[in-house]
Every structure is written in C-alpha cells, then in structure tokens.
Design an enzyme around this catalytic site. Sequence first.
Site, PDB file in Angstrom:
ATOM      1  N   HIS A  88       1.232  -1.348  -0.231  1.00 64.23           N
ATOM      2  CA  HIS A  88       0.305  -0.238  -0.059  1.00 64.23           C
ATOM      3  C   HIS A  88       1.115   1.046  -0.183  1.00 64.23           C
ATOM      4  O   HIS A  88       1.911   1.287   0.116  1.00 64.23           O
ATOM      5  CB  HIS A  88      -1.085   0.090   1.420  1.00 64.23           C
ATOM      6  CG  HIS A  88      -0.161  -0.266   2.975  1.00 64.23           C
ATOM      7  ND1 HIS A  88       0.018   1.211   3.148  1.00 64.23           N
ATOM      8  CD2 HIS A  88       0.105  -1.662   3.792  1.00 64.23           C
ATOM      9  CE1 HIS A  88       1.093   0.909   4.159  1.00 64.23           C
ATOM     10  NE2 HIS A  88       0.284  -0.781   4.084  1.00 64.23           N
ATOM     11  N   HIS A 141       4.537   1.128   2.384  1.00 59.74           N
ATOM     12  CA  HIS A 141       5.495   0.718   1.486  1.00 59.74           C
ATOM     13  C   HIS A 141       6.212   1.604   0.039  1.00 59.74           C
ATOM     14  O   HIS A 141       7.721   1.807   0.262  1.00 59.74           O
ATOM     15  CB  HIS A 141       4.704  -0.046   0.798  1.00 59.74           C
ATOM     16  CG  HIS A 141       4.557  -1.497   2.337  1.00 59.74           C
ATOM     17  ND1 HIS A 141       3.035  -1.892   1.925  1.00 59.74           N
ATOM     18  CD2 HIS A 141       4.755  -2.140   3.485  1.00 59.74           C
ATOM     19  CE1 HIS A 141       2.751  -2.114   2.698  1.00 59.74           C
ATOM     20  NE2 HIS A 141       3.872  -2.813   4.179  1.00 59.74           N
ATOM     21  N   CYS A 165       1.818 -12.235  21.606  1.00 60.90           N
ATOM     22  CA  CYS A 165       0.982 -11.769  20.639  1.00 60.90           C
ATOM     23  C   CYS A 165       1.553 -12.474  19.054  1.00 60.90           C
ATOM     24  O   CYS A 165       2.188 -12.155  18.710  1.00 60.90           O
ATOM     25  CB  CYS A 165       0.800 -10.174  20.196  1.00 60.90           C
ATOM     26  SG  CYS A 165      -0.186  -9.789  19.292  1.00 60.90           S
ATOM     27  N   CYS A 169       1.867  -9.558  16.889  1.00 62.39           N
ATOM     28  CA  CYS A 169       3.250  -8.749  16.260  1.00 62.39           C
ATOM     29  C   CYS A 169       4.582  -9.758  16.702  1.00 62.39           C
ATOM     30  O   CYS A 169       5.654  -9.612  16.434  1.00 62.39           O
ATOM     31  CB  CYS A 169       3.195  -8.050  18.128  1.00 62.39           C
ATOM     32  SG  CYS A 169       2.133  -7.167  18.493  1.00 62.39           S
ATOM     33  N   CYS A 228      -3.265  -6.592  23.618  1.00 58.92           N
ATOM     34  CA  CYS A 228      -1.652  -5.957  22.777  1.00 58.92           C
ATOM     35  C   CYS A 228      -2.274  -4.334  22.568  1.00 58.92           C
ATOM     36  O   CYS A 228      -3.397  -4.460  21.977  1.00 58.92           O
ATOM     37  CB  CYS A 228      -1.614  -6.662  21.875  1.00 58.92           C
ATOM     38  SG  CYS A 228      -0.334  -6.334  20.772  1.00 58.92           S
ATOM     39  N   HIS A 254      -2.422  -4.323  19.261  1.00 58.47           N
ATOM     40  CA  HIS A 254      -3.201  -4.760  18.198  1.00 58.47           C
ATOM     41  C   HIS A 254      -4.886  -5.509  19.286  1.00 58.47           C
ATOM     42  O   HIS A 254      -5.837  -5.690  18.259  1.00 58.47           O
ATOM     43  CB  HIS A 254      -3.025  -6.480  18.260  1.00 58.47           C
ATOM     44  CG  HIS A 254      -2.031  -6.614  16.485  1.00 58.47           C
ATOM     45  ND1 HIS A 254      -0.613  -6.738  16.867  1.00 58.47           N
ATOM     46  CD2 HIS A 254      -2.118  -6.465  15.580  1.00 58.47           C
ATOM     47  CE1 HIS A 254      -0.205  -6.494  15.647  1.00 58.47           C
ATOM     48  NE2 HIS A 254      -1.080  -6.563  14.991  1.00 58.47           N
ATOM     49  N   LYS A 261      -3.030   4.719  11.434  1.00 59.54           N
ATOM     50  CA  LYS A 261      -2.324   4.461  10.657  1.00 59.54           C
ATOM     51  C   LYS A 261      -2.803   3.410   9.423  1.00 59.54           C
ATOM     52  O   LYS A 261      -3.444   2.927   9.669  1.00 59.54           O
ATOM     53  CB  LYS A 261      -1.174   3.984  11.171  1.00 59.54           C
ATOM     54  CG  LYS A 261      -0.050   2.954  10.657  1.00 59.54           C
ATOM     55  CD  LYS A 261       0.679   1.741  11.528  1.00 59.54           C
ATOM     56  CE  LYS A 261       1.683   0.997  10.353  1.00 59.54           C
ATOM     57  NZ  LYS A 261       2.050   0.117  10.000  1.00 59.54           N
ATOM     58  N   LYS A 295      -2.012  -2.495   6.593  1.00 54.60           N
ATOM     59  CA  LYS A 295      -2.644  -4.149   6.372  1.00 54.60           C
ATOM     60  C   LYS A 295      -3.439  -4.522   6.952  1.00 54.60           C
ATOM     61  O   LYS A 295      -4.394  -5.003   6.682  1.00 54.60           O
ATOM     62  CB  LYS A 295      -1.699  -5.330   5.827  1.00 54.60           C
ATOM     63  CG  LYS A 295      -0.077  -4.760   4.245  1.00 54.60           C
ATOM     64  CD  LYS A 295       0.383  -5.634   4.088  1.00 54.60           C
ATOM     65  CE  LYS A 295       1.276  -5.742   5.198  1.00 54.60           C
ATOM     66  NZ  LYS A 295       2.969  -6.286   5.385  1.00 54.60           N
TER      67      LYS A 295
HETATM   68  N1  LIG Z   1       0.765   3.628   7.329  1.00 56.64           N
HETATM   69  C1  LIG Z   1       2.123   3.562   6.869  1.00 56.64           C
HETATM   70  N2  LIG Z   1       3.051   4.634   7.472  1.00 56.64           N
HETATM   71  C2  LIG Z   1       4.234   5.391   6.612  1.00 56.64           C
HETATM   72  N3  LIG Z   1       4.833   3.729   5.962  1.00 56.64           N
HETATM   73  C3  LIG Z   1       4.506   2.990   6.377  1.00 56.64           C
HETATM   74  C4  LIG Z   1       2.544   2.542   7.220  1.00 56.64           C
HETATM   75  N4  LIG Z   1       2.492   1.368   6.605  1.00 56.64           N
HETATM   76  C5  LIG Z   1       3.718   0.669   6.044  1.00 56.64           C
HETATM   77  N5  LIG Z   1       4.776   1.714   6.371  1.00 56.64           N
HETATM   78  C6  LIG Z   1       6.410   1.335   5.582  1.00 56.64           C
HETATM   79  O1  LIG Z   1       6.223  -0.786   5.482  1.00 56.64           O
HETATM   80  C7  LIG Z   1       7.326  -0.483   7.332  1.00 56.64           C
HETATM   81  C8  LIG Z   1       6.051  -1.984   7.449  1.00 56.64           C
HETATM   82  O2  LIG Z   1       5.934  -3.194   6.790  1.00 56.64           O
HETATM   83  P1  LIG Z   1       4.917  -3.844   7.034  1.00 56.64           P
HETATM   84  O3  LIG Z   1       4.784  -4.965   6.177  1.00 56.64           O
HETATM   85  O4  LIG Z   1       4.907  -5.028   8.514  1.00 56.64           O
HETATM   86  O5  LIG Z   1       3.548  -3.272   6.435  1.00 56.64           O
HETATM   87  P2  LIG Z   1       2.171  -2.658   7.798  1.00 56.64           P
HETATM   88  O6  LIG Z   1       1.214  -2.459   6.328  1.00 56.64           O
HETATM   89  O7  LIG Z   1       2.285  -1.554   8.964  1.00 56.64           O
HETATM   90  O8  LIG Z   1       1.734  -4.215   8.740  1.00 56.64           O
HETATM   91  P3  LIG Z   1       0.787  -4.332   9.265  1.00 56.64           P
HETATM   92  O9  LIG Z   1      -0.602  -4.034   9.477  1.00 56.64           O
HETATM   93  O10 LIG Z   1       0.179  -5.581   9.099  1.00 56.64           O
HETATM   94  O11 LIG Z   1       1.981  -4.382   9.984  1.00 56.64           O
HETATM   95  C9  LIG Z   1       7.221   0.435   7.864  1.00 56.64           C
HETATM   96  O12 LIG Z   1       7.977   0.460   8.718  1.00 56.64           O
HETATM   97  C10 LIG Z   1       7.617   1.764   7.136  1.00 56.64           C
HETATM   98  O13 LIG Z   1       8.083   1.670   5.840  1.00 56.64           O
HETATM   99 ZN   LIG Z   2      -0.094  -7.311  19.008  1.00 56.22          ZN
END
Ligand SMILES: Nc1ncnc2c1ncn2[C@@H]1O[C@H](COP(=O)(O)OP(=O)(O)OP(=O)(O)O)[C@@H](O)[C@H]1O
Ligand SMILES: [Zn+2]
Length: 636
Positions: free
Chosen positions: A19, A22, A127, A130, A144, A147, A296, A299
């Site tokens: 998304h 990333h 968790c 996490c 948690c 979550h 935030k 995913k």
């Molecule tokens: N909302 C966001 N804003 C900025 N960067 C993000 C964001 N979501 C993910 N990222 C980027 O992706 C990294 C984390 O990757 P990850 O694959 O865990 O994504 P996630 O969407 O946060 O996953 P989850 O929701 O499953 O925790 C962050 O350190 C950052 O580099």
């Molecule tokens: Zn958690």
Amino acid sequence: MENTYYVTTPIYYVNASPHLGHAYTTIVADVLARYHRLSGHRTFFLTGTDEHGDKIAEAADKSGVTPKAYADRISSQFRELWPKLSVTNDFFIRTTDARHIETVQTILRKVYDAGDIYFGHYEGFYCVGCERFYTEKELVDGKCPDHQTEPEFRKESNYFFRMSRYQEWLIAHIKEHPDFIRPERYRNEVLAFLREPLEDLCISRPKARLSWGITLPFDENYVTYVWFDALINYISGIDYPDGENFRTFWPVAEHLIAKDILKPHGIYWPTMLKAAGIEPYSHLNVHGYWNVDSSKMSKSIGNVVRPLDLKDKYGLDAFRYYLLREMVFGLDSSFSEESFVLRVNAELANDLGNLVSRVTSMAMKFCQGAVPAVTEVTGADRILADTAFRVLAEVKTSFRELTFHKALMSIWDYIGTANRYIVEQEPWNLAKDQSKKAKLDEVIYSLLETLRVIAVLISPFMPGSAEKILLQLGIAHPDRENFGTIRTWGALAPGLRLQRGEALFPRIDYRSETAAVEQKIPAPPPPIKPEVSYEDFEKIDLRVARILEAEIVPKSAKLLKLKIDIGEERTVVAGIAKDYAPEQLVGKSIVIVANLKPAKLMGIESRGMLLATDTTDEGITVLSFDREPRTGAKVR
Ligand SMILES: Nc1ncnc2c1ncn2[C@@H]1O[C@H](COP(=O)(O)OP(=O)(O)OP(=O)(O)O)[C@@H](O)[C@H]1O
Ligand SMILES: [Zn+2]
C-alpha cells in the site's frame, strides 16, 4: 576515497499486498539513491520481502496453499510494483533466498560460539500479530496495545540472545554518534527505552509449533525468530562476509524505516551486529505514519490506498512529488486525495508546468526554436544564475538532513523567481524592438538554462518529467545531465533545437468528479436587492476587456493577475485561480467594471473588476460572449 552510498528499505512482510505506506519508504529510498548517483557517488539500493514467521504460515493456511507458494505470490507483487513506480533498487532480497538462509545460519553460529546464545525456559503472554512475548506490564487491559487482542499464554523452552550484555555499549554508541538514530525524537525514544534493563531476546520457535523459518544451525528442532532472520537481510543482500559489495557499502549503510519497527532496528539489530563482530550501521532514519482519518494506514486494518490506483489516475510523477512534498520526514501525515489534487494543480500544473510551457513557447517564437547564443550573462539576468547556486546548496543540505519537503520548497522558490523574471523582463516587448535583440536572447537563454537546472534538481523526485524537460530543451542525452553539469552556469549549448512537448501536468478537475458522487443540492439564489434608478445604474461603466496576459499571483491560492486591453492597458487581479489556468484566459474577451475604485490585492493594484458567476457545480465562470465583441466597447 571514492564517495559511496548504501540505502535500504525495510523488507516488507508478505502477509498482504503493498500500500501507500510501503510505496512511501521505497520512493524515499529511491529519491536518495537517485540523488547520490546524480552526485557521482557509487550507490547501492536494497529492498525486498520478509517471508518467514507465524503470520505468513497462518495467512497461507487460510488461502489453502503452502507458505512458500503464498510468499512467492505476495513477494512478486512487491517486486513487480517497484519498477512501475520508477524505483531503481539494485537488488531485491527475499529471506527465502538460499544465500540469505546461509548467512543467517553463519551469524547464529558465530554468536552461539561466542557464548551469546543460551537455552532457557520461558513463559509469558504472546501476541501472534506482533510475533513476540509481552510482559504483563506492557499489556493494556490485558490486551496487546497494537492489536487490541488478548495474547496467548505460552510456556516454552527456547534459545535466547544475550542482548542485555550489549546494553551499556549501545547507550554509549548512541551518545557518541548523535546522528546514529534520527530525527532526534526517535533517538530519544530508544535512549528512554534503554533506561530500563534490557531483557534477553528469545530468538527461536520450536518446530513442533511453527516450522516455517530458518533452522537453527545448532538445534534442528527449532527455527529462527523472524526478526533475527529478517534484519540480517541488510548484510546478506550485499554478500556478507566476503563480497566486494559488503566491503564497499556496509561502512556507509543507511536504513530507512517507519517508527513501527524502531525497536528491532534501534536495539536488536545493533546489538546483534556487535555480538557478531560486525560494525554497526551508520544511520537509522525513521519516518512517521501516513494516516487515514487519523489512524495508521496498515495491511492489518485494511484502510489502505493502492499506489497504482493513484498513479493510474494522476500520473507517477505527481504521486512521487506529493509523497515527498506533503510529509515532513519524521512526522505523521494524513493522506487525502483532495490535498493531493490541490498540490498537483497549484504546484505542478501552474508553477512548474506553466514555466516550462511559457519558456519553450517564447523560445520557439522569438528565437526560431533554438537555444540562442549569448556572449555574457550580466546585470539583472544574473538573478537566475545566482538563485541556481543558492538553491543547489540548499538542496544539498536538505538531502543531508532528510528534509525533502524543504528541498522541494527551495526548488519551487526558484520556479517562482523564474516566473517573476518573465513578468519583469517582458520578453514579448523586447521582441517588438530589433535594437533589443541581444537583451532578448540573454533573457531567453537564462530562462532555458534555468529549466535545465530545475530539471536536474527535480529528477530524483520526478525522473520522468525531468527527462521530458531536458528533451524539450533539445538535449540529446538527458542521462548525462547531473549535479555536476548544473554547477556550471551556461553549459546549455547554443544552437540546440528545442522540441515541442505535451503539457507536463494537465490540471485535474477534481470538483466535477466529487460533485458527481456527492450530488449536492445547490443553495437557492439570494433575494433581489432594492430598486435603483437608471441614473444610478448608468454610473457603473462596464466594458469589454480582452485578456492579454494571465499569471498566478505568487503565494496566493486564489488570485490571478491579468493584463487586459479596454482601449488602454490595465492590470486587474481576480480570484479565479482555482477555476481557470492562466493559459485558458489569454485571448478571451470578458466584462469588467472599468470605473471601480482601484484596490490593492497582495501588493498589486487592481484597476477594474471582472464579472463572473456561479456554475451548478459551485465553480466560477467568467462572463463572456457568443459573438466576438469589440475590445473596449461599452456593455449596456
Ligand atoms: N502507514 C504507514 N505509513 C508509513 N509507512 C508505512 C505505513 N505502513 C507501512 N509502512 C512501511 O512499511 C513498513 C512496515 O511494513 P509492514 O509490511 O509491516 O506493513 P504494515 O502495513 O505496517 O503491516 P501490518 O499492518 O501487518 O503491521 C514500515 O516500517 C514502513 O516502512
Ligand atoms: Zn500485537
């Protein structure tokens, strides 16, 4: 020594598709990599995917496929996305690569042999989201904090990394290297965390419960905890221990992450490196979150914006520009399509797009479509050269400090200077007078040279648009322009044939799109005002005005400055910038109140008021004619 640069993104967890979050981190890494390449530095840019662990095993199970098949699918979504966003990573690492697995085992063996891994018993709250244990103190109402789910109570025998042994070293290292973790707020956060005694890190999972991971080299009944595996990508991706890339790039490693993974990167990773006898990375650069309605984008929550949707709708460079201009690196930002469109229209379509189209079309018209020859740029024309040098220095500082929004603000300041220079120099008037030909050439040359400089300055952010501008200037090899070639003012070769190009950033008509969705009911027209006599009406002098020139008033969102002809030339300022691009107005006949008392708007004296009215979708339309009127004629 040769200048080198190494930048990494987190390796993304393959439990769901990419998304905007990333895309942001990866595009920032790309902007940095491009900037360093253009500065002549030998550069390596690494991204990839993190593929082991509970969450992936679970997600695969739900889809009814093996974890490897599941990881293959999501990993290729990431891998295939990056080129579509013009991301130029040098390598894409997967934690399921044989090389990576081998490296993780080498490091585990090293740390184990050094006596920093021991076997122990553990029980606590775990968790799954996490993938870690929580102490009771860390839980909020038994749940948690990230979550909002109740963790499982688990009792297990596991292997532990003696992280506590390196706590004092890490504190000292952070204190001695103020830039080790930046911006400062995150450095402070890590230091605050280190004020409490560090617990040792559980780095294994029994295969009986989870088999999707890297087997421990010293006990085949266990797999490696996903963080101990994932972090090592930053060195396995550059061929630790003997590769030439490792020797060249590890000493200058810069990691980019969002604050969600500060603890593993700020604490686990440096202590792991220390235990393995490897120098710590140079910098950990931490940014904030893209939020949607103040939570935030993630995913797991599912409130995501897909980068390709935005790219397809508005163009890649507009998307890259918005991400880097809108977010202050280190702080949170909220994403809204409306703010995106506002920036594209004001900063890309108007400021930059208009400058490029005005300058190239004047050069076409006044200089026979070629870069004019000039002997020496003097006097007032030095302003563009001087500004170029200043902006170059500012951009350099901004890159060093990761203040990308400031780099763009400096460049846009330069664009504003160039737009004002056109108004001041009035090339169209110089063109009327043969004796001013040398001056005209100087003005046009300075503007074309400015476009070359601007193109290089924006190229880390908007590589496609930069190339288009350079091609329009007749430069045959845009890829040979860089931060070195713009250090010399006047390097643009006279005689180059300009190439006509399409508009760089078409204006987005956002209102009509949302209007269609919202179906707003228009407000009723206001009541009619009290009667006036014909004599009173006659006092108002309405005239047909022809618009000669139109331009944006700098620093104002609404105002356009118009030069009009009503039999005499006048300047009027009108609040229609949200509804009309300057080039849509030039040549148009409109109606103005010619005898209204002059007013000053943003320091510009407006002599006359243009008549306009509302459209059904709330935009404004200026009064015009269905047959060509005579300029200056009285409207009765
Ligand atoms: N909302 C966001 N804003 C900025 N960067 C993000 C964001 N979501 C993910 N990222 C980027 O992706 C990294 C984390 O990757 P990850 O694959 O865990 O994504 P996630 O969407 O946060 O996953 P989850 O929701 O499953 O925790 C962050 O350190 C950052 O580099
Ligand atoms: Zn958690």
